[in-house]
Design a protein around this motif. Sequence first.
Motif, PDB file in Angstrom:
ATOM      1  N   ASN A  36     104.856  11.630  55.334  1.00 10.74           N
ATOM      2  CA  ASN A  36     104.590  11.439  57.060  1.00 10.74           C
ATOM      3  C   ASN A  36     104.517  13.183  57.785  1.00 10.74           C
ATOM      4  O   ASN A  36     104.537  13.651  59.037  1.00 10.74           O
ATOM      5  CB  ASN A  36     105.956  10.481  57.588  1.00 10.74           C
ATOM      6  N   MET A  37     103.353  13.668  56.811  1.00  7.05           N
ATOM      7  CA  MET A  37     103.582  14.907  57.515  1.00  7.05           C
ATOM      8  C   MET A  37     101.997  15.707  56.978  1.00  7.05           C
ATOM      9  O   MET A  37     101.114  14.996  56.397  1.00  7.05           O
ATOM     10  CB  MET A  37     104.585  16.260  57.699  1.00  7.05           C
ATOM     11  N   GLY A  38     102.134  17.535  57.539  1.00  7.16           N
ATOM     12  CA  GLY A  38     100.619  17.753  56.587  1.00  7.16           C
ATOM     13  C   GLY A  38      99.074  16.729  56.910  1.00  7.16           C
ATOM     14  O   GLY A  38      99.034  16.535  58.285  1.00  7.16           O
ATOM     15  N   THR A  39      98.591  15.959  55.351  1.00  7.22           N
ATOM     16  CA  THR A  39      97.388  15.570  56.247  1.00  7.22           C
ATOM     17  C   THR A  39      97.376  13.408  56.481  1.00  7.22           C
ATOM     18  O   THR A  39      96.564  13.256  56.613  1.00  7.22           O
ATOM     19  CB  THR A  39      97.041  15.682  55.049  1.00  7.22           C
ATOM     20  N   ALA A  40      98.436  13.886  56.516  1.00  6.49           N
ATOM     21  CA  ALA A  40      98.702  12.172  56.716  1.00  6.49           C
ATOM     22  C   ALA A  40      98.285  11.878  58.347  1.00  6.49           C
ATOM     23  O   ALA A  40      98.423  12.963  59.282  1.00  6.49           O
ATOM     24  CB  ALA A  40     100.572  11.435  56.610  1.00  6.49           C
ATOM     25  N   ARG A  41      97.843  10.875  58.528  1.00  6.00           N
ATOM     26  CA  ARG A  41      96.926  10.469  59.536  1.00  6.00           C
ATOM     27  C   ARG A  41      97.314   9.746  60.273  1.00  6.00           C
ATOM     28  O   ARG A  41      97.310   8.237  59.237  1.00  6.00           O
ATOM     29  CB  ARG A  41      95.315  10.744  59.808  1.00  6.00           C
ATOM     30  N   ALA A  42      97.195   9.348  61.009  1.00  7.87           N
ATOM     31  CA  ALA A  42      97.642   7.976  62.237  1.00  7.87           C
ATOM     32  C   ALA A  42      96.870   6.942  62.061  1.00  7.87           C
ATOM     33  O   ALA A  42      95.740   7.541  61.550  1.00  7.87           O
ATOM     34  CB  ALA A  42      98.026   7.772  63.608  1.00  7.87           C
ATOM     35  N   PRO A  43      97.102   5.597  61.320  1.00 10.19           N
ATOM     36  CA  PRO A  43      98.020   4.556  61.987  1.00 10.19           C
ATOM     37  C   PRO A  43      98.494   4.497  60.555  1.00 10.19           C
ATOM     38  O   PRO A  43      99.768   3.946  60.436  1.00 10.19           O
ATOM     39  CB  PRO A  43      97.320   3.331  62.430  1.00 10.19           C
ATOM     40  N   PHE A  44      98.154   5.896  59.294  1.00  9.04           N
ATOM     41  CA  PHE A  44      98.739   5.673  58.102  1.00  9.04           C
ATOM     42  C   PHE A  44      99.728   6.791  57.771  1.00  9.04           C
ATOM     43  O   PHE A  44      99.165   7.171  57.224  1.00  9.04           O
ATOM     44  CB  PHE A  44      97.512   5.106  57.278  1.00  9.04           C
ATOM     45  N   ASP A  45      99.877   6.963  59.042  1.00 10.06           N
ATOM     46  CA  ASP A  45     100.972   8.237  58.001  1.00 10.06           C
ATOM     47  C   ASP A  45     102.087   8.632  58.707  1.00 10.06           C
ATOM     48  O   ASP A  45     103.171   9.463  58.602  1.00 10.06           O
ATOM     49  CB  ASP A  45     100.980   9.265  59.447  1.00 10.06           C
ATOM     50  N   ASN A  58     105.997  -7.266  57.158  1.00 10.52           N
ATOM     51  CA  ASN A  58     106.742  -7.072  55.903  1.00 10.52           C
ATOM     52  C   ASN A  58     105.446  -6.251  55.672  1.00 10.52           C
ATOM     53  O   ASN A  58     104.831  -6.312  55.426  1.00 10.52           O
ATOM     54  CB  ASN A  58     106.020  -8.711  54.993  1.00 10.52           C
ATOM     55  N   TYR A  59     105.985  -5.518  54.205  1.00 16.50           N
ATOM     56  CA  TYR A  59     105.201  -3.987  53.539  1.00 16.50           C
ATOM     57  C   TYR A  59     104.202  -4.540  52.854  1.00 16.50           C
ATOM     58  O   TYR A  59     103.016  -3.826  52.581  1.00 16.50           O
ATOM     59  CB  TYR A  59     106.635  -3.158  52.936  1.00 16.50           C
ATOM     60  N   MET A  60     104.703  -6.013  52.126  1.00 15.36           N
ATOM     61  CA  MET A  60     102.994  -6.550  51.352  1.00 15.36           C
ATOM     62  C   MET A  60     102.099  -7.173  52.769  1.00 15.36           C
ATOM     63  O   MET A  60     100.962  -7.746  51.886  1.00 15.36           O
ATOM     64  CB  MET A  60     103.287  -7.494  50.359  1.00 15.36           C
ATOM     65  N   ASP A 107      99.478  -2.291  60.627  1.00 12.16           N
ATOM     66  CA  ASP A 107      99.337  -0.773  60.337  1.00 12.16           C
ATOM     67  C   ASP A 107     100.928   0.149  59.581  1.00 12.16           C
ATOM     68  O   ASP A 107     101.866  -0.094  59.604  1.00 12.16           O
ATOM     69  CB  ASP A 107      98.893   0.039  61.897  1.00 12.16           C
ATOM     70  N   ASP A 108     101.294   1.278  59.764  1.00 15.01           N
ATOM     71  CA  ASP A 108     102.239   1.840  58.873  1.00 15.01           C
ATOM     72  C   ASP A 108     103.779   1.702  59.908  1.00 15.01           C
ATOM     73  O   ASP A 108     104.961   1.144  59.900  1.00 15.01           O
ATOM     74  CB  ASP A 108     102.397   3.064  58.681  1.00 15.01           C
ATOM     75  N   ASP A 109     103.450   1.694  61.032  1.00 20.89           N
ATOM     76  CA  ASP A 109     104.625   1.674  62.219  1.00 20.89           C
ATOM     77  C   ASP A 109     105.128   0.619  62.541  1.00 20.89           C
ATOM     78  O   ASP A 109     105.953  -0.265  63.152  1.00 20.89           O
ATOM     79  CB  ASP A 109     104.710   2.269  63.646  1.00 20.89           C
ATOM     80  N   THR A 110     104.547  -0.770  61.819  1.00 17.97           N
ATOM     81  CA  THR A 110     104.771  -2.287  62.249  1.00 17.97           C
ATOM     82  C   THR A 110     104.409  -2.758  60.670  1.00 17.97           C
ATOM     83  O   THR A 110     105.635  -3.759  60.675  1.00 17.97           O
ATOM     84  CB  THR A 110     102.775  -2.315  62.186  1.00 17.97           C
ATOM     85  N   MET A 111     105.111  -2.397  59.133  1.00 15.97           N
ATOM     86  CA  MET A 111     105.582  -2.895  58.197  1.00 15.97           C
ATOM     87  C   MET A 111     106.963  -2.083  57.723  1.00 15.97           C
ATOM     88  O   MET A 111     106.787  -0.982  58.067  1.00 15.97           O
ATOM     89  CB  MET A 111     104.534  -2.495  57.325  1.00 15.97           C
ATOM     90  N   VAL A 112     108.163  -3.291  57.527  1.00 16.09           N
ATOM     91  CA  VAL A 112     108.799  -2.453  58.101  1.00 16.09           C
ATOM     92  C   VAL A 112     110.526  -3.310  57.058  1.00 16.09           C
ATOM     93  O   VAL A 112     111.543  -3.030  57.271  1.00 16.09           O
ATOM     94  CB  VAL A 112     109.962  -2.120  59.280  1.00 16.09           C
TER      95      VAL A 112
END
Length: 520
Positions: free
Chosen positions: A182-191, A255-257, A261-266
């Motif tokens: 979640n830092m460095g090269t990670a880019r939204a929406p998959f960050d 669901n993770y599967m 987007d990353d902020d929606t799967m929990v």
Amino acid sequence: MAVHRRLLDQDPGYARRRSRIEEHAFRAMRGTIVQRPGCTRIPVVVHVVYNTDEQNISREQIDSQIEILNEDFRKANADISTVPAPFAPVAADARLLFALATSDPDGNPTDGITRTRTDVSGFVDDDKVKADASGGKDAWPADEYLNIWVCPLSGGLLGYAQFPGGPAATDGVVVTYTGFGNMGTARAPFDLGRTTTHEIGHWLNLFHIWGDDGTGCSGSDFVDDTPNQGGANLGKPTFPKVSCDNGPDGDMFMNYMDYVDDDTMVMFTEGQVARMQACLDGPRSAIGEMVSCTPLHPKALPKDAPKEFTKEPIKDPPKERPKDNPKEFVKEPVKESVKEGPKDLIKDGIKDGIKDGGKDGIKDGIKDGGKELPKDNPKDFGKDPGLEPGKWKPLDPPPKQIFEVPTKQLVEGPVGGKQAFENPLPGGWGNQPVQPMQPMQPAQPLQPFVLATGQAPSGASLKPPVADGGGEQDQSQALLGEYAQLLAQYAQLYQQGMLDQQGMLAWQQAWAAYVQLGGR
């Protein structure tokens, strides 16, 4: 799925191995295989394969991904509170932890990270990133490490994984450097590191939640508590998102599967956890080590998150405890015992324990909290995967000699007020490095795990045991051997201070079944 289909076409043995893995998963979901207690901690090696300096991600970025995995797979992620109310009861703790390895395959110290510069500007899902000869990095032994390759991927590919049963040389997951941590090269929406969570789900035998049938409604992920849905969801859907006549609650797109987007799967579900645990008990049984399930970050959990630890009141404690048990073993009297089914006894192993007569995970399984064991019919114990409801009696604790170990490790814990166990790891969970799993040494020689094949072991009978002591006793002896191995593992976990109250009750239940089969 492209990798899966390619292996089906190219490797004749892959289909057979996958069939056996699914047979084992089915048996585990029905409760005919007792899953390992506690949590499993898996050593990880991250292979950074980079073409530019930017792609050579930092140690801090790698650490952030490990922390995310630990939170997501322990249901300790702060955004678990966003799960819609209808799905909240099945959101589950997968009982998995991850840590960078401290020893390489040759036994040398390592930080669990390899770095390889490549001339390849972008890899695809052909596994070339997994070999030195094609510009990537060779895998470390798949039975000792989870291999994660972080590299530039082409064509908008975020990552891919290999299901259990594939070649060891390509076993593991691949994630693009812009979707890792979640830092460095990670880019939204998959960050937020959820691509890696998703791919490790595949590595542990989870399918996509929509069943991989395109946008149809006939596919299946082989998990009962994930609603049928018409294809993948993208972006940030609004609840409820109805498809395939699955109203009023609709798709479990958080669901993770799924593909949101990353902020929606929990979340993972209890059924998905059962499949992952079956994978750890089967094709991936060699990897990882069993550790205490101490919560990661109690303050980060939603207010009602500890339900899986203290969900049901505990009444009528076991009548006996070891006579020489130190006072510190239970700092306050346990006033409650399992009621209305062992919902939390092995909650994340088999769909909320075994509830309502097992209708959600084990069709004819254990009912009414394990109050009674078959009193006078042990011959039928191995006859049917499920035990007849209403045939159980209160459990006595295992014999005193099993409990005679120091109890310095037992301390007052944060969950439920009492009877949690001290974290055995210096410095807490976090990114604590681990060695590859050392196999347990049972108290006596026992048969090792073999993947289910549908065939009886050599010399064994599939018929129920009979009273005349004939050859048909072999099945009973096989069951006794399995229970003896399980009891030896419980004893070792107890000696290491890794059994919480739920684990103790599970141990008692296994001992009672062992005695009913004639074990001593």
